[in-house]
Design an enzyme around this catalytic site. Structure first.
Site, PDB file in Angstrom:
ATOM      1  N   GLY A   1       0.672  -1.276  -0.360  1.00 19.32           N
ATOM      2  CA  GLY A   1       0.563   0.273  -0.373  1.00 19.32           C
ATOM      3  C   GLY A   1       0.590   1.362  -0.028  1.00 19.32           C
TER       4      GLY A   1
ATOM      5  N   SER B   1      -1.939   3.913   4.441  1.00 23.39           N
ATOM      6  CA  SER B   1      -2.099   3.127   3.899  1.00 23.39           C
ATOM      7  C   SER B   1      -3.514   2.632   5.295  1.00 23.39           C
ATOM      8  CB  SER B   1      -2.299   2.841   2.400  1.00 23.39           C
ATOM      9  OG  SER B   1      -1.328   1.636   2.976  1.00 23.39           O
ATOM     10  N   GLY B   2      -2.666   2.354   5.971  1.00 24.58           N
ATOM     11  CA  GLY B   2      -2.526   0.901   6.984  1.00 24.58           C
ATOM     12  C   GLY B   2      -2.738  -0.363   6.966  1.00 24.58           C
TER      13      GLY B   2
ATOM     14  N   HIS C   1       6.763   3.243  17.151  1.00 26.77           N
ATOM     15  CA  HIS C   1       5.704   1.770  16.846  1.00 26.77           C
ATOM     16  C   HIS C   1       5.673   0.708  17.845  1.00 26.77           C
ATOM     17  CE1 HIS C   1       4.638   2.284  12.140  1.00 26.77           C
ATOM     18  NE2 HIS C   1       5.529   3.159  11.965  1.00 26.77           N
TER      19      HIS C   1
END
Length: 186
Positions: A8, A12-13, A53
């Site tokens: 992606g 975009s996920g 993250h």
């Protein structure tokens, strides 16, 4: 076991999607999810991204940092392990800056994936659907990423492309869906 490829654009996920798949598989197997991270904290902004993250994943994840030796990290996974690799395009840029043979490294990764007895989800950026880069290095990166992504997708058992936090199955199971709260977080 199985290989899933998640592709992606930026934000975009795809990372949230890969993490959700990996966490669900770890719950099913009773194991601990493994994050194989390719990023290096070369500046403050990247260090902050990496820290964010890690916070989002939480303590349950085991992290293996490998900016260059990705095939070795895959070979090091125990049978039955569940892992996410985030991300192939950072790994590719690391290889290019280190002046490594990208095709040989990709061959080695694909061989390791074919031989693994782990469940692996790989994340990569789609960079070929945008403007043509104005410099030679940018064009070389775009082309190398396209070739690498194509090869990984061909070998993967499942392939998903992410658009606006929504996963669209390209290959394999169409039932891989990420909860909205996870896809909206990245």
């Amino acid at each position: 076991m199985s290989v899933t490829f998640v592709l992606g654009g930026a934000r975009s996920g795809k990372s949230a999607y890969a993490q959700a798949l990996t966490e669900a598989a770890a719950v099913r197997s009773g194991g601990r999810p493994v994050m194989i991270a390719t990023a290096e904290a070369l500046d403050e902004e990247m260090a902050a991204r990496i820290a964010q993250h890690r916070r989002e994943r939480g303590e349950v994840w085991r992290t293996v940092e490998t900016p260059l030796e990705l095939a070795g990290a895959v070979r090091g996974l125990e049978p039955g392990a569940v892992a996410a690799i985030d991300c192939l395009t950072l790994w590719l840029s690391n290889l290019m800056f280190a002046e490594r043979d990208v095709e040989a490294a990709t061959d080695e990764l694909l061989e390791a994936l074919a031989a693994t007895h782990a469940e692996v989800t790989l994340v990569s950026n789609e960079v070929g659907m945008s403007l043509v880069p104005e410099n030679a290095l940018g064009r070389a990166f775009r082309d190398a990423a396209g070739r690498m992504n194509r090869r990984v997708a061909q070998q993967a058992d499942h392939a998903v492309v992410m658009f606006c936090g929504l996963g669209v199955a390209l290959k394999g199971s169409p039932s891989m869906i990420v909860p909205a709260h996870l896809s909206a977080s990245r």
